[in-house]
Design a protein around this motif. Structure first.
Motif, PDB file in Angstrom:
ATOM      1  N   ALA A   1       0.838  -1.204   0.000  1.00  0.00           N
ATOM      2  CA  ALA A   1       0.000   0.000   0.000  1.00  0.00           C
ATOM      3  C   ALA A   1       0.870   1.249   0.000  1.00  0.00           C
ATOM      4  O   ALA A   1       0.610   2.213  -0.738  1.00  0.00           O
ATOM      5  N   HIS A   2       1.900   1.256   0.815  1.00  0.00           N
ATOM      6  CA  HIS A   2       2.780   2.421   0.857  1.00  0.00           C
ATOM      7  C   HIS A   2       3.596   2.557  -0.422  1.00  0.00           C
ATOM      8  O   HIS A   2       3.879   3.675  -0.865  1.00  0.00           O
ATOM      9  N   ARG A   3       3.940   1.448  -1.038  1.00  0.00           N
ATOM     10  CA  ARG A   3       4.658   1.548  -2.313  1.00  0.00           C
ATOM     11  C   ARG A   3       3.748   2.165  -3.375  1.00  0.00           C
ATOM     12  O   ARG A   3       4.190   3.001  -4.174  1.00  0.00           O
ATOM     13  N   THR A   4       2.493   1.784  -3.392  1.00  0.00           N
ATOM     14  CA  THR A   4       1.542   2.396  -4.327  1.00  0.00           C
ATOM     15  C   THR A   4       1.393   3.887  -4.048  1.00  0.00           C
ATOM     16  O   THR A   4       1.381   4.711  -4.971  1.00  0.00           O
ATOM     17  N   MET A   5       1.293   4.241  -2.768  1.00  0.00           N
ATOM     18  CA  MET A   5       1.186   5.640  -2.365  1.00  0.00           C
ATOM     19  C   MET A   5       2.377   6.438  -2.890  1.00  0.00           C
ATOM     20  O   MET A   5       2.213   7.530  -3.467  1.00  0.00           O
ATOM     21  N   LEU A   6       3.561   5.908  -2.732  1.00  0.00           N
ATOM     22  CA  LEU A   6       4.759   6.621  -3.167  1.00  0.00           C
ATOM     23  C   LEU A   6       4.909   6.598  -4.685  1.00  0.00           C
ATOM     24  O   LEU A   6       5.414   7.560  -5.269  1.00  0.00           O
ATOM     25  N   ASP A   7       4.454   5.527  -5.333  1.00  0.00           N
ATOM     26  CA  ASP A   7       4.456   5.497  -6.801  1.00  0.00           C
ATOM     27  C   ASP A   7       3.664   6.679  -7.352  1.00  0.00           C
ATOM     28  O   ASP A   7       4.104   7.371  -8.278  1.00  0.00           O
ATOM     29  N   VAL A   8       2.488   6.913  -6.777  1.00  0.00           N
ATOM     30  CA  VAL A   8       1.635   7.999  -7.261  1.00  0.00           C
ATOM     31  C   VAL A   8       2.242   9.354  -6.908  1.00  0.00           C
ATOM     32  O   VAL A   8       2.247  10.280  -7.731  1.00  0.00           O
ATOM     33  N   ALA A   9       2.773   9.486  -5.703  1.00  0.00           N
ATOM     34  CA  ALA A   9       3.381  10.762  -5.298  1.00  0.00           C
ATOM     35  C   ALA A   9       4.566  11.113  -6.195  1.00  0.00           C
ATOM     36  O   ALA A   9       4.717  12.266  -6.620  1.00  0.00           O
ATOM     37  N   VAL A  10       5.392  10.131  -6.497  1.00  0.00           N
ATOM     38  CA  VAL A  10       6.557  10.392  -7.341  1.00  0.00           C
ATOM     39  C   VAL A  10       6.137  10.654  -8.784  1.00  0.00           C
ATOM     40  O   VAL A  10       6.706  11.519  -9.460  1.00  0.00           O
ATOM     41  N   LYS A  11       5.120   9.967  -9.260  1.00  0.00           N
ATOM     42  CA  LYS A  11       4.614  10.237 -10.608  1.00  0.00           C
ATOM     43  C   LYS A  11       4.075  11.658 -10.699  1.00  0.00           C
ATOM     44  O   LYS A  11       4.340  12.380 -11.671  1.00  0.00           O
ATOM     45  N   LEU A  12       3.330  12.084  -9.673  1.00  0.00           N
ATOM     46  CA  LEU A  12       2.811  13.447  -9.656  1.00  0.00           C
ATOM     47  C   LEU A  12       3.946  14.459  -9.613  1.00  0.00           C
ATOM     48  O   LEU A  12       3.829  15.559 -10.159  1.00  0.00           O
ATOM     49  N   THR A  13       5.046  14.090  -9.008  1.00  0.00           N
ATOM     50  CA  THR A  13       6.221  14.959  -8.919  1.00  0.00           C
ATOM     51  C   THR A  13       6.966  15.045 -10.239  1.00  0.00           C
ATOM     52  O   THR A  13       7.320  16.131 -10.709  1.00  0.00           O
TER      53      THR A  13
END
Length: 201
Positions: A131-143
């Protein structure tokens, strides 16, 4: 706050807060800024340099800390998750100040002396759950690639267990710290030495 209270804020640390703009004298700041800086100094045991640096422009200081406070106080995320986002985003942005300062907060809130270093180096290989990896995947993609964010990314977050408010909060934290990273890098804000060692034992 009296002048004696203000003098408890270490002027040496404040003078080193950033290299490309002058750091204002504490005694010349508006009272509300002096009070907030004194509160943060008491809480941390030292004056975090971001407060000294942001005091360069008081109206921006107020807006910055108000939004920060809203992000950590009115949220569907755990504080550990917020700091994980900050460090992963700051890692891909190569923001020295935020990597070090928020790395310390990851160690403290996650009660893990190794996690922050893993997130800065490569969050994809960090010891985190799916779940946290998915969260960070999206945050980094948005970045890194904001124009590529699609509905499927929000759906991935939903399937990972993040409700609608949490999905908004993930984006809000990501966006705010992209702003913070860029301002810190532009001004060459420097992390306090204390941040390097907090939470490592």
């Amino acid at each position: 706050m009296t002048k004696s209270d203000a003098e408890e804020v270490d002027p040496e640390l404040r003078d080193d807060a950033m290299n490309r703009f002058p750091v204002p004298d504490l005694e010349n700041l508006p009272e509300d800024l002096r009070e907030r800086i004194a509160d943060e100094t008491e809480r941390a045991g030292f004056t975090p340099n971001v407060f000294a640096a942001m005091a360069y422009k008081p109206s921006h200081f107020r807006a910055f800390v108000d939004y920060h406070d809203a992000l950590v106080e009115d949220t569907a995320l755990e504080r550990e998750e917020i700091e994980m986002i900050v460090v992963a985003v700051s890692g891909v942005n190569h923001c020295y100040y935020c990597n070090v300062a928020h790395g310390a907060l990851v160690r403290i809130y996650a009660e893990d002396p190794l996690l922050a270093d893993q997130l800065v180096a490569n969050y994809r290989t960090a010891d985190i759950n799916d779940a946290h990896r998915t969260m960070l995947d999206v945050a980094v993609k948005l970045t890194e690639r904001p124009t590529e964010v699609e509905r499927e990314d929000l759906e991935a977050l939903r399937q990972a267990g993040f409700d609608e408010e949490a999905r908004w909060d993930i984006a809000a934290v990501t966006a705010f710290y992209n702003l913070s990273n860029r301002l810190a890098m532009f001004a060459d804000m420097r992390p306090n030495e204390e941040f390097h060692t907090l939470g490592r034992e």
